[in-house]
Design a protein around this motif. Structure first.
Motif, mmCIF file in Angstrom:
data_model
loop_
_atom_site.group_PDB
_atom_site.id
_atom_site.type_symbol
_atom_site.label_atom_id
_atom_site.label_comp_id
_atom_site.label_asym_id
_atom_site.label_seq_id
_atom_site.Cartn_x
_atom_site.Cartn_y
_atom_site.Cartn_z
ATOM 1 N N HIS A 20 0.860 -1.144 0.293
ATOM 2 C CA HIS A 20 -0.205 0.125 -0.077
ATOM 3 C C HIS A 20 0.726 1.359 -0.280
ATOM 4 O O HIS A 20 0.475 2.378 1.506
ATOM 5 N N LYS A 36 -0.096 3.895 3.290
ATOM 6 C CA LYS A 36 -1.527 3.544 3.792
ATOM 7 C C LYS A 36 -1.853 2.205 4.173
ATOM 8 O O LYS A 36 -2.166 1.258 3.745
ATOM 9 N N GLU A 38 -3.249 -1.283 6.164
ATOM 10 C CA GLU A 38 -4.048 -2.523 6.266
ATOM 11 C C GLU A 38 -4.072 -2.844 7.286
ATOM 12 O O GLU A 38 -2.890 -2.639 7.706
ATOM 13 N N LYS A 39 -5.516 -3.909 7.790
ATOM 14 C CA LYS A 39 -4.799 -4.151 9.181
ATOM 15 C C LYS A 39 -4.042 -5.319 8.991
ATOM 16 O O LYS A 39 -3.557 -5.908 9.678
ATOM 17 N N ASN A 40 -3.967 -5.820 7.925
ATOM 18 C CA ASN A 40 -2.460 -7.432 8.165
ATOM 19 C C ASN A 40 -1.148 -6.879 7.975
ATOM 20 O O ASN A 40 -0.340 -7.855 8.277
ATOM 21 N N LEU A 87 -4.126 1.984 12.722
ATOM 22 C CA LEU A 87 -5.179 2.168 12.482
ATOM 23 C C LEU A 87 -5.413 3.229 11.627
ATOM 24 O O LEU A 87 -5.620 3.674 12.847
#
Length: 138
Positions: A20, A36, A38-40, A87
């Motif tokens: 990302h 940006k 991500e959760k993972n 996050l």
């Protein structure tokens, strides 16, 4: 001499997409990239994993070398992690060339969220060749 379109090289990089990371700006030796996450990409403590921050910084150093017409690979690096990323927060890289020699380059990279420094690093790149670069307007 090898010819590379910087923008296409970046946009076609699968690792960059999965991480990302996007191009923001190139001004002199300051390449700004944005992540940006991500959760993972977060660890068990729900903070951005240090390896993800390192990936942004290492990508910035390597891409700056390419943008300057040099094909460099990371030879050595040192990163100090200073603050956490949570996050929903974006981080940015900024770069500065400290040394540009015949066979090595040293690039200072900061990772920031807003004006706050998240990490500071130094990356030594081994220069494997010179390249002709296009596609630096993005």
């Amino acid at each position: 001499m090898e010819k590379i379109n910087f923008k296409k090289l970046f946009e076609n990089d699968e690792y960059v997409r999965r991480s990302h990371i996007s191009l923001v700006e190139l001004s002199g030796d300051n390449l700004v990239l944005k992540m940006k996450p991500e959760k993972n990409q977060f660890n068990a403590y729900n903070i951005l994993h240090g390896a993800e921050i390192f990936a942004l910084m290492d990508t910035a150093a390597g891409c700056l070398s390419i943008a300057m017409g040099r094909k460099g690979v990371t030879l050595d690096s040192s990163v100090n992690f200073i603050s956490s990323v949570y996050l929903g927060e974006e981080i940015y890289s900024t770069t500065k060339i400290i040394h540009s020699g015949k066979s090595t380059e040293v690039i200072e990279v900061l990772a920031k969220k807003g004006d706050k420094i998240v990490a500071k690093g130094s990356f030594t790149l081994f220069i494997v060749g010179e390249i002709e670069i296009s596609g630096k307007d993005f």
